[in-house]
Design an enzyme around this catalytic site. Structure first.
Site, PDB file in Angstrom:
ATOM      1  N   ASN A  51       0.852  -1.191   0.000  1.00  0.00           N
ATOM      2  CA  ASN A  51       0.000   0.000   0.000  1.00  0.00           C
ATOM      3  C   ASN A  51       0.880   1.231   0.000  1.00  0.00           C
ATOM      4  O   ASN A  51       2.011   1.189   0.492  1.00  0.00           O
ATOM      5  CB  ASN A  51      -0.872  -0.002   1.266  1.00  0.00           C
ATOM      6  CG  ASN A  51      -1.796   1.201   1.340  1.00  0.00           C
ATOM      7  OD1 ASN A  51      -2.445   1.558   0.359  1.00  0.00           O
ATOM      8  ND2 ASN A  51      -1.852   1.842   2.499  1.00  0.00           N
ATOM      9  N   HIS A 109       0.929   5.212   1.330  1.00  0.00           N
ATOM     10  CA  HIS A 109       0.245   6.046   2.306  1.00  0.00           C
ATOM     11  C   HIS A 109       0.902   7.428   2.311  1.00  0.00           C
ATOM     12  O   HIS A 109       2.136   7.520   2.342  1.00  0.00           O
ATOM     13  CB  HIS A 109       0.339   5.399   3.693  1.00  0.00           C
ATOM     14  CG  HIS A 109      -0.374   6.175   4.745  1.00  0.00           C
ATOM     15  ND1 HIS A 109      -1.750   6.184   4.862  1.00  0.00           N
ATOM     16  CD2 HIS A 109       0.088   7.017   5.688  1.00  0.00           C
ATOM     17  CE1 HIS A 109      -2.096   6.981   5.853  1.00  0.00           C
ATOM     18  NE2 HIS A 109      -0.999   7.498   6.376  1.00  0.00           N
ATOM     19  N   SER A 158       4.923   6.880   2.190  1.00  0.00           N
ATOM     20  CA  SER A 158       5.518   5.594   2.553  1.00  0.00           C
ATOM     21  C   SER A 158       4.846   4.482   1.755  1.00  0.00           C
ATOM     22  O   SER A 158       3.635   4.525   1.530  1.00  0.00           O
ATOM     23  CB  SER A 158       5.268   5.275   4.042  1.00  0.00           C
ATOM     24  OG  SER A 158       5.661   6.342   4.878  1.00  0.00           O
ATOM     25  N   ASP A 166      -2.418   0.701   8.203  1.00  0.00           N
ATOM     26  CA  ASP A 166      -1.210   1.486   7.878  1.00  0.00           C
ATOM     27  C   ASP A 166      -0.048   1.127   8.808  1.00  0.00           C
ATOM     28  O   ASP A 166       0.855   1.944   9.023  1.00  0.00           O
ATOM     29  CB  ASP A 166      -1.495   2.997   7.951  1.00  0.00           C
ATOM     30  CG  ASP A 166      -2.579   3.426   6.970  1.00  0.00           C
ATOM     31  OD1 ASP A 166      -2.634   2.852   5.876  1.00  0.00           O
ATOM     32  OD2 ASP A 166      -3.363   4.330   7.309  1.00  0.00           O
TER      33      ASP A 166
END
Ligand code: GRF
Length: 216
Positions: A107, A109, A136, A145
């Site tokens: 992912n 972020h 990130s 996260d």
């Protein structure tokens, strides 16, 4: 060739950066499908324009989170991807779903994790008086996260920056950061083991690899 499935919910500018990197050979992989939980968003147009399979899977069609995640997981697995790429996918995923893809789902972020998980990252950084922001990329684990960070890029926060201005600057860094990390994975350099991220068989530091901004 390695296969990617990209999950989006909106404008898909990170998706575009990944599409471009696949086309130019920066990433030696193909995008098997782009799956979106919202109909009619720009990211779906980007996928179609690139000749990719663009799938709309509205979460509102499902009775609950478990049912949606089960359908999503099945759809993803049908493409047998090597890597699942969350690119602005704005849905919290169930633990069962995340565990199924752990080590092969990443992912992006818009903050320098572990600072500011969750939403409104840019406003929170400005309100805190931070002078640096960034983005990130991390492996996805059940903690929101909270999975091991792979790499970060930072930008200075200028005194007059509002959340929108900062979001634009960070997004430009995201478009450099995400293809680079995906390239590492596709090239077999990036792995997930013992709950940690490894690059070239070396455990990455808690904040991941810090990539320098090269823009003039
Ligand atoms: C990015 O800021 C990303 O970090 C966050 O959602 C945004 C997606 O933007 N997770 P886009 O859809 O890639 O343009």
């Amino acid at each position: 060739m390695k296969r990617l499935v990209v999950l989006i919910s909106g404008s898909g500018s990170n998706l575009q950066a990944i599409i471009d990197a696949c086309h130019t050979g920066v990433i030696d992989a193909s995008i098997s499908a782009v799956i979106c939980n919202k109909a009619g968003v720009m990211g779906l147009d980007r996928a179609r324009k690139a000749g990719l399979e663009a799938v709309t899977l509205p979460h509102t069609d499902y009775a609950n989170r478990d049912a949606f995640d089960a359908a999503l997981a099945e759809r993803i697995e049908s493409y047998q991807p090597d890597l699942v790429v969350l690119a602005g996918f704005m849905r919290i995923l169930t633990d069962i779903f995340v565990k199924r893809f752990v080590g092969r789902m990443i992912n992006i972020h818009p903050s320098l994790l572990p600072a500011y998980p969750g939403l409104n990252t840019h406003q929170r950084a400005i309100d805190a008086g931070d002078t640096v922001a960034g983005a990130s990329v991390h492996f996805v684990t059940p903690e929101l996260d909270g999975g091991p960070v792979i790499a970060q890029r930072s930008v200075p926060i200028a005194p007059g920056d509002d959340a929108n201005a900062l979001a634009r600057k960070v997004l430009a860094e995201e478009h450099r950061l995400y293809p680079e990390v995906i390239r590492w994975f596709v090239d077999g350099r990036l792995t997930f083991s013992q709950g940690k991220a490894w690059l070239d068989h070396t455990e990455l530091p808690a904040n991941g690899k810090r990539l320098e901004t090269t823009a003039a």
